[in-house]
Scaffold this active site. Structure first.
Site, PDB file in Angstrom:
ATOM      1  N   ILE A  27       0.840  -1.207   0.000  1.00  0.00           N
ATOM      2  CA  ILE A  27       0.000   0.000   0.000  1.00  0.00           C
ATOM      3  C   ILE A  27       0.876   1.259   0.000  1.00  0.00           C
ATOM      4  CG2 ILE A  27      -1.676   1.272   1.410  1.00  0.00           C
ATOM      5  CD1 ILE A  27      -2.583  -1.573   2.475  1.00  0.00           C
ATOM      6  N   TYR A 195      -1.675  -7.972  16.874  1.00  0.00           N
ATOM      7  CA  TYR A 195      -1.805  -7.121  15.680  1.00  0.00           C
ATOM      8  C   TYR A 195      -3.015  -6.199  15.859  1.00  0.00           C
ATOM      9  CZ  TYR A 195      -2.787  -5.513  10.962  1.00  0.00           C
ATOM     10  OH  TYR A 195      -3.044  -4.703   9.866  1.00  0.00           O
ATOM     11  N   LYS A 199      -3.270  -1.894  16.152  1.00  0.00           N
ATOM     12  CA  LYS A 199      -4.101  -1.031  15.299  1.00  0.00           C
ATOM     13  C   LYS A 199      -5.084  -0.229  16.154  1.00  0.00           C
ATOM     14  CE  LYS A 199      -1.826  -1.750  12.118  1.00  0.00           C
ATOM     15  NZ  LYS A 199      -1.243  -0.770  11.195  1.00  0.00           N
ATOM     16  N   THR A 230      -1.453  -7.988  -0.142  1.00  0.00           N
ATOM     17  CA  THR A 230      -0.031  -7.677   0.069  1.00  0.00           C
ATOM     18  C   THR A 230       0.585  -8.805   0.880  1.00  0.00           C
ATOM     19  OG1 THR A 230      -0.419  -6.584   2.182  1.00  0.00           O
ATOM     20  CG2 THR A 230      -0.535  -5.190   0.219  1.00  0.00           C
TER      21      THR A 230
HETATM   22  N1  NAP Z   1      -2.995  -5.565   3.595  1.00  0.00           N
HETATM   23  C1  NAP Z   1      -4.121  -5.403   4.267  1.00  0.00           C
HETATM   24  O1  NAP Z   1      -5.135  -6.104   4.018  1.00  0.00           O
HETATM   25  C2  NAP Z   1      -4.206  -4.369   5.368  1.00  0.00           C
HETATM   26  C3  NAP Z   1      -5.440  -4.223   6.044  1.00  0.00           C
HETATM   27  C4  NAP Z   1      -5.535  -3.270   7.041  1.00  0.00           C
HETATM   28  C5  NAP Z   1      -4.425  -2.492   7.360  1.00  0.00           C
HETATM   29  N2  NAP Z   1      -3.246  -2.669   6.708  1.00  0.00           N
HETATM   30  C6  NAP Z   1      -2.108  -1.806   7.098  1.00  0.00           C
HETATM   31  O2  NAP Z   1      -1.519  -1.238   5.951  1.00  0.00           O
HETATM   32  C7  NAP Z   1      -0.149  -0.931   6.235  1.00  0.00           C
HETATM   33  C8  NAP Z   1       0.721  -1.339   5.057  1.00  0.00           C
HETATM   34  O3  NAP Z   1       0.688  -2.747   4.929  1.00  0.00           O
HETATM   35  P1  NAP Z   1       0.731  -3.549   3.547  1.00  0.00           P
HETATM   36  O4  NAP Z   1      -0.492  -4.353   3.498  1.00  0.00           O
HETATM   37  O5  NAP Z   1       1.066  -2.645   2.441  1.00  0.00           O
HETATM   38  O6  NAP Z   1       1.908  -4.572   3.860  1.00  0.00           O
HETATM   39  P2  NAP Z   1       3.342  -4.828   3.188  1.00  0.00           P
HETATM   40  O7  NAP Z   1       3.208  -4.917   1.708  1.00  0.00           O
HETATM   41  O8  NAP Z   1       3.898  -5.989   3.917  1.00  0.00           O
HETATM   42  O9  NAP Z   1       4.142  -3.502   3.521  1.00  0.00           O
HETATM   43  C9  NAP Z   1       4.541  -3.211   4.820  1.00  0.00           C
HETATM   44  C10 NAP Z   1       5.596  -2.138   4.788  1.00  0.00           C
HETATM   45  O10 NAP Z   1       6.033  -1.910   6.136  1.00  0.00           O
HETATM   46  C11 NAP Z   1       7.444  -2.020   6.170  1.00  0.00           C
HETATM   47  N3  NAP Z   1       7.973  -2.450   7.465  1.00  0.00           N
HETATM   48  C12 NAP Z   1       7.778  -3.625   8.095  1.00  0.00           C
HETATM   49  N4  NAP Z   1       8.504  -3.672   9.224  1.00  0.00           N
HETATM   50  C13 NAP Z   1       9.199  -2.516   9.293  1.00  0.00           C
HETATM   51  C14 NAP Z   1      10.125  -1.967  10.201  1.00  0.00           C
HETATM   52  N5  NAP Z   1      10.553  -2.648  11.274  1.00  0.00           N
HETATM   53  N6  NAP Z   1      10.620  -0.736   9.971  1.00  0.00           N
HETATM   54  C15 NAP Z   1      10.235  -0.033   8.885  1.00  0.00           C
HETATM   55  N7  NAP Z   1       9.377  -0.500   7.967  1.00  0.00           N
HETATM   56  C16 NAP Z   1       8.857  -1.729   8.182  1.00  0.00           C
HETATM   57  C17 NAP Z   1       7.788  -3.021   5.087  1.00  0.00           C
HETATM   58  O11 NAP Z   1       9.157  -2.941   4.757  1.00  0.00           O
HETATM   59  P3  NAP Z   1       9.993  -4.238   4.244  1.00  0.00           P
HETATM   60  O12 NAP Z   1       9.727  -4.295   2.768  1.00  0.00           O
HETATM   61  O13 NAP Z   1      11.402  -3.901   4.589  1.00  0.00           O
HETATM   62  O14 NAP Z   1       9.462  -5.426   4.958  1.00  0.00           O
HETATM   63  C18 NAP Z   1       6.843  -2.558   3.994  1.00  0.00           C
HETATM   64  O15 NAP Z   1       7.371  -1.459   3.314  1.00  0.00           O
HETATM   65  C19 NAP Z   1       0.189  -1.641   7.552  1.00  0.00           C
HETATM   66  O16 NAP Z   1       0.231  -0.690   8.589  1.00  0.00           O
HETATM   67  C20 NAP Z   1      -0.982  -2.585   7.749  1.00  0.00           C
HETATM   68  O17 NAP Z   1      -1.252  -2.843   9.113  1.00  0.00           O
HETATM   69  C21 NAP Z   1      -3.111  -3.587   5.718  1.00  0.00           C
END
Ligand code: NAP
Length: 330
Positions: A27, A195, A199, A230
């Site tokens: 995202i 988790y 949130k 993702t």
């Molecule tokens: N996907 C869903 O369905 C969903 C639903 C609700 C909320 N969200 C929220 O959306 C946000 C983005 O998630 P996403 O779905 O896009 O997941 P994602 O593709 O796994 O991306 C997560 C991002 O966070 C980074 N990250 C993880 N650990 C980190 C750390 N210790 N320090 C700095 N950066 C770190 C990752 O970097 P690396 O590449 O280095 O790992 C990556 O850039 C999150 O806050 C998640 O809780 C997602």
């Protein structure tokens, strides 16, 4: 689930500075790319130099394609104004280094998007002794925000902090004594609950911070991006919730990472949202937070606990700035 909402294609000032944590994939990648394509200066705060460099290159390739296709809202820059700064949310030292480096840049800051996150995680503690989900998803973002707020307060009108939370915040309760989860063993620790709570803390932070930012140029909002395809979603594989997710995915009810970015982009760029605070968006529309997240007594407990965790990293000056004119009676 996908809905028909999107985000307004606006032209952003070239000197509007946006930081997004975890902008190298998922995202965050699409959020960073689109905000940069609308003309702003974007800093992706990521833990991997290699991944960030690759992401920026990819963003520029896609930008050229969009320009060629004359996509609405895409600016006419030669190259996107996206750069990378190192940030590892699992390390308070890394957050502090990021803050010092950003301050030294002399840049203003208009938008801070706290997007980085991990999904369901085993019981593990950071080098600072905090439960991983608590620190990566919530505590480090709180620290970052606390240190960057003084810059945002002097960066001109309409500065925004956006907390990428989740509907998962509704599926748990606040348990003060379990924040670090030390009473659990490897076998009894439930990564999903931790988790969900991380949130929930973000929504509670939104209310607590806004109370202290009333009448300022900085607002805090939060969002749920949807169920988005993702790497993070893959961590929700097991249990009843995992079965529900698998069904939803099979039925095509989940979003692409780009669609998942729409609500964040909207919160960051929609001019109509200037001055809007305390709102939690889903599909770019105001949505309802859990009753638990609005509990002021629990918000105060979380705030005090957070400040205690960060006491060695938040100077008196920063703490004073953070409190503003807020008093317990406010
Ligand atoms: N996907 C869903 O369905 C969903 C639903 C609700 C909320 N969200 C929220 O959306 C946000 C983005 O998630 P996403 O779905 O896009 O997941 P994602 O593709 O796994 O991306 C997560 C991002 O966070 C980074 N990250 C993880 N650990 C980190 C750390 N210790 N320090 C700095 N950066 C770190 C990752 O970097 P690396 O590449 O280095 O790992 C990556 O850039 C999150 O806050 C998640 O809780 C997602």
């Amino acid at each position: 689930m996908g809905g028909k909402h999107s985000f307004p294609r606006v032209s952003l000032p070239r000197d509007r500075v946006v930081i997004i944590t975890g902008g190298n994939q998922g995202i965050g990648y699409h959020t960073a790319k689109w905000i940069a394509m609308m003309g702003a200066k974007v800093i992706i705060a990521c833990r991997s130099d290699e991944k960030a460099t690759k992401a920026i290159k990819q963003m520029n390739t896609e930008f050229l394609e969009e320009k060629k296709n004359v996509t609405e809202g895409v600016c006419d820059l030669e190259e996107l104004n996206v750069s990378f700064m190192k940030l590892d949310n699992a390390s308070i030292k890394s957050v502090m280094t990021f803050v010092e480096e950003f301050k030294a840049s002399g840049l203003k800051l208009h938008t801070l998007i706290c997007n980085a996150g991990i999904g369901v995680h085993k019981q593990e503690y950071t080098e600072d002794g905090n439960e991983f989900l608590f620190q990566v998803n919530y505590l480090s973002h709180f620290l970052l925000t606390a240190h960057l707020l003084p810059i945002m307060k002097t960066s001109g009108p309409d500065c925004r902090v956006i907390l990428v939370s989740s509907i998962a915040h509704r599926m748990t309760s606040f348990q003060y004594d379990e924040i670090q989860g030390k009473q659990f063993t490897e076998n009894t620790f439930d990564g999903l609950t931790f988790y969900n709570r991380s949130k929930l803390y973000q929504i509670m932070q939104m209310f607590s911070m806004n109370r202290r930012l009333v009448d300022s140029n900085v607002t805090v909002t939060s969002i749920h991006p949807g169920v988005v395809e993702t790497g993070l979603l893959d961590t929700f594989g097991g249990g009843i919730s995992g079965a529900g997710l698998r069904l939803l995915r099979r039925m095509g009810g989940s979003k692409t990472a780009f669609e998942g970015a729409w609500t964040t982009i909207n919160a960051a760029v929609d001019p109509k949202l200037a001055g809007v605070r305390d709102v939690y968006f889903s599909d770019s529309k105001p949505s309802t937070v859990s009753r638990q997240s609005r509990n002021k007594r629990d918000q105060k407990k979380l705030w005090s606990y957070t400040m205690a965790c960060l006491k060695d990293y938040i100077s008196e000056e920063i703490a004073k700035d953070l409190e503003g004119n807020y008093t317990e009676q406010t």
